[in-house]
Write an enzyme that holds these catalytic residues in place. Structure first.
Site, PDB file in Angstrom:
ATOM      1  N   ALA A  39       0.813  -1.214   0.000  1.00 25.60           N
ATOM      2  CA  ALA A  39       0.000   0.000   0.000  1.00 25.60           C
ATOM      3  C   ALA A  39       0.846   1.263   0.000  1.00 25.60           C
ATOM      4  O   ALA A  39       0.405   2.317  -0.465  1.00 25.60           O
ATOM      5  CB  ALA A  39      -0.933   0.007   1.212  1.00 25.60           C
ATOM      6  N   HIS A 478       4.509  -3.148  19.139  1.00 26.74           N
ATOM      7  CA  HIS A 478       4.681  -4.589  18.977  1.00 26.74           C
ATOM      8  C   HIS A 478       3.337  -5.303  18.875  1.00 26.74           C
ATOM      9  O   HIS A 478       3.147  -6.377  19.444  1.00 26.74           O
ATOM     10  CB  HIS A 478       5.501  -5.153  20.147  1.00 26.74           C
ATOM     11  CG  HIS A 478       6.901  -4.625  20.214  1.00 26.74           C
ATOM     12  ND1 HIS A 478       7.710  -4.788  21.326  1.00 26.74           N
ATOM     13  CD2 HIS A 478       7.645  -3.933  19.315  1.00 26.74           C
ATOM     14  CE1 HIS A 478       8.881  -4.216  21.104  1.00 26.74           C
ATOM     15  NE2 HIS A 478       8.868  -3.700  19.891  1.00 26.74           N
TER      16      HIS A 478
END
Length: 542
Positions: A39, A478
């Protein structure tokens, strides 16, 4: 207008940490034609290639999805900011470059949860094959692999060594290699840097693969849905250059879009909680309530001190200091811009009865308590010498979720981390912040400290410390677990071979498949998933 592309053998959605690995390994034999959709755009940008330049990328929507989470009660009602890579290399192109595999028991936990092939003995050979470790090969480390890992020993700020000595004085001895025989301890962080430039997944894996004619890369190509034939996924729809396009996969579609965008695409394609999908006006192709659930993340914060000795603040705050550092990096590939701001770190246990460390440390010879609007102030530190000691929890028990905000594929999804939503997470963070003060009070650092600035000595009681870390903590980027791996489709999205339960022709290979979050930075485990996924895909293609 909709254009139908030529057919491919495999389609990979996402050129991030795992997707770049997949693209390289699936095209190596020349037998298979692969389409890689990303993207974002090119990673050939100054502040991507400059290691410390990631501070300039923190809010840069040219390379960053720049998500905003839901207001979180665990973070005092704040809506945390979630940067995610939208560029070749994904988050490996905008992260802090620390290379940590995680504790060996983390992978044994994956195996013991019913996922054969994911225990430590099975993943260690993959890690060794991935690595080109500057320290040399041994039973634990690999050399000669595609991904260079710097030992990060040259040019360290002197406070880094004082920090390691202070940790030892506080009861946490030095560990020479966090990816070696023992993770617990304090030491120097290894970095994905080579020759003074960031060693992203795009540089290590994708660039060599792009020389092959059987790999087609399309950038600024955002996947919008999956193509179905009956109950089987056979391709991808995506927006590219203002038009709607379709690509067909003769073998498999592999989602490697990350822990936010992979569940978003699954949901948009009718794979997820049936009631939620119907409420969005979407057809339910496969009802699986686990899609987007079980969101895990490490939460972190910094304590900050004013120092009596120079820190990186004096080098990187004035314009002439930035200019000198920039010239040094351009001419020699050295200096503070060639490194992560996290030069030292470590792992410790808040309770000696634990079988492995549950907290991670970060040492930064700079401070940024006076922020600059619109930019993460890595390159605009405070006008006085400052030191920051940070930490994050390794295995939080809190779980959040990713959901659609609308059926529009270009609308950002909803993100609810549910940080510090369990008593255990609050208790261990309370113990951990107290340990930061023990490190600062140890003689190797205590004599160099003028005063504690954040949160300040007036924050002293347990209630005050908890209120402070709820107010000042946030993601350490994370995110994982939102399409988790497991043997039972009642509790998981993919099986041990990363095939989506109940949906032939579709796999997931990124951090969203983590059954539990590893203790440490997650770029190395994400790259591992890409490597292991490629092995499985090639085995199944025989």
């Amino acid at each position: 207008m909709t254009v139908t592309d030529e057919d491919f053998d495999y389609i990979i959605v996402g050129a991030g940490s795992a997707g770049c690995v997949l693209a390289e390994r699936l095209t190596a034999s020349g037998r298979y034609r692969v389409l890689l959709l990303e993207a974002g755009g090119s990673d050939l940008r100054l502040f991507v290639q400059m290691p410390l330049g990631y501070g300039k990328l923190f809010y840069d929507t040219g390379v960053n999805w720049a998500y905003r989470a839901e207001p979180d009660p665990g973070l005092a009602g704040q809506a945390d900011y979630w940067p995610r890579g939208k560029v070749l290399g994904g988050s490996s192109s905008i992260n802090a470059m620390v290379w940590i595999r995680g504790h060996r028991s983390d992978y044994d936990d994956w195996r013991d949860a019913g996922n054969p092939g994911w225990g430590w003995d099975a993943v260690l050979p993959a890690f060794r094959a991935i690595e080109d470790w500057e320290g040399g090969a041994d039973d634990w480390r690999g050399q000669g692999g595609p991904l260079h890992i710097s030992a990060n020993r040259a040019g360290l700020h002197p406070l880094t060594h004082a920090y390691v000595a202070a940790c030892a004085a506080a009861g946490l001895p030095e560990t020479p290699d966090f990816n070696g025989a023992q993770q617990e301890g304090a030491g120097i962080y290894q970095l994905t840097v080579k020759g003074g430039r960031r060693m992203s997944a795009a540089r290590a894996f994708l660039r060599p693969a792009l020389r092959r004619r059987n790999l087609v890369l399309r950038t600024r190509a955002q996947a919008t849905g999956l193509i179905w034939e009956g109950n089987r996924v056979t391709g991808v729809t995506y927006r590219h250059r203002g038009g709607e396009r379709r690509a067909r996969a003769g073998r498999e579609v592999i989602l490697a879009a990350g822990a936010v965008n992979t569940p978003q695409l699954l949901l948009l394609s009718g794979i997820g909680p049936g009631a939620e999908l119907r409420a969005m006006g979407l057809d339910v192709r496969h009802d699986n309530p686990n899609v987007g659930q079980h969101l895990m993340d490490h939460q972190g914060l910094n304590y900050t001190w004013r120092m009596t000795v120079p820190t990186l603040n004096q080098q990187l705050r004035p314009w002439w200091g930035k200019a000198l550092a920039g010239a040094r990096w351009l001419l020699t590939g050295a200096g503070p811009l060639s490194m992560s701001i996290n030069q030292g770190g470590g792992f410790f246990r808040t309770d000696p009865a634990l079988d492995r460390p549950n907290m991670q440390l970060y040492m930064q010879a700079f401070s940024t308590i006076i922020p600059r609007v619109g930019e993460r102030p890595v390159l605009t530190p405070d006008p006085f010498p400052g030191l920051s000691l940070g930490l994050s929890n390794c295995r939080p028990s809190s779980r959040g979720w990713i959901r659609l905000a609308s059926a529009d594929p270009f609308a950002a999804p909803r993100i609810q981390p549910n940080a510090f939503s369990t008593e255990g997470d609050v208790a261990e963070m309370l113990a951990a912040v107290k340990f930061l003060r023990r490190i600062a009070a140890a003689p190797p650092l205590a004599g160099l400290i003028a005063e504690e600035l954040r949160p300040g000595p007036a924050t002293a009681t347990d209630e005050e410390l908890i209120a402070d870390f709820r107010l000042r903590s946030g993601t350490v980027y994370h995110a994982s677990g939102t399409a988790r791996m497991g043997p039972d489709p009642a509790g998981a999205v993919v099986d041990a071979r990363l095939r989506v339960h109940g949906v032939p022709g579709l796999r997931v290979a990124d951090a969203s498949i983590f059954p539990t979050i590893p203790g440490g930075n997650t770029n190395a485990p994400a790259i591992l998933v890409g490597w292991k996924a490629a092995e499985m895909v090639l085995e199944d293609a025989r």
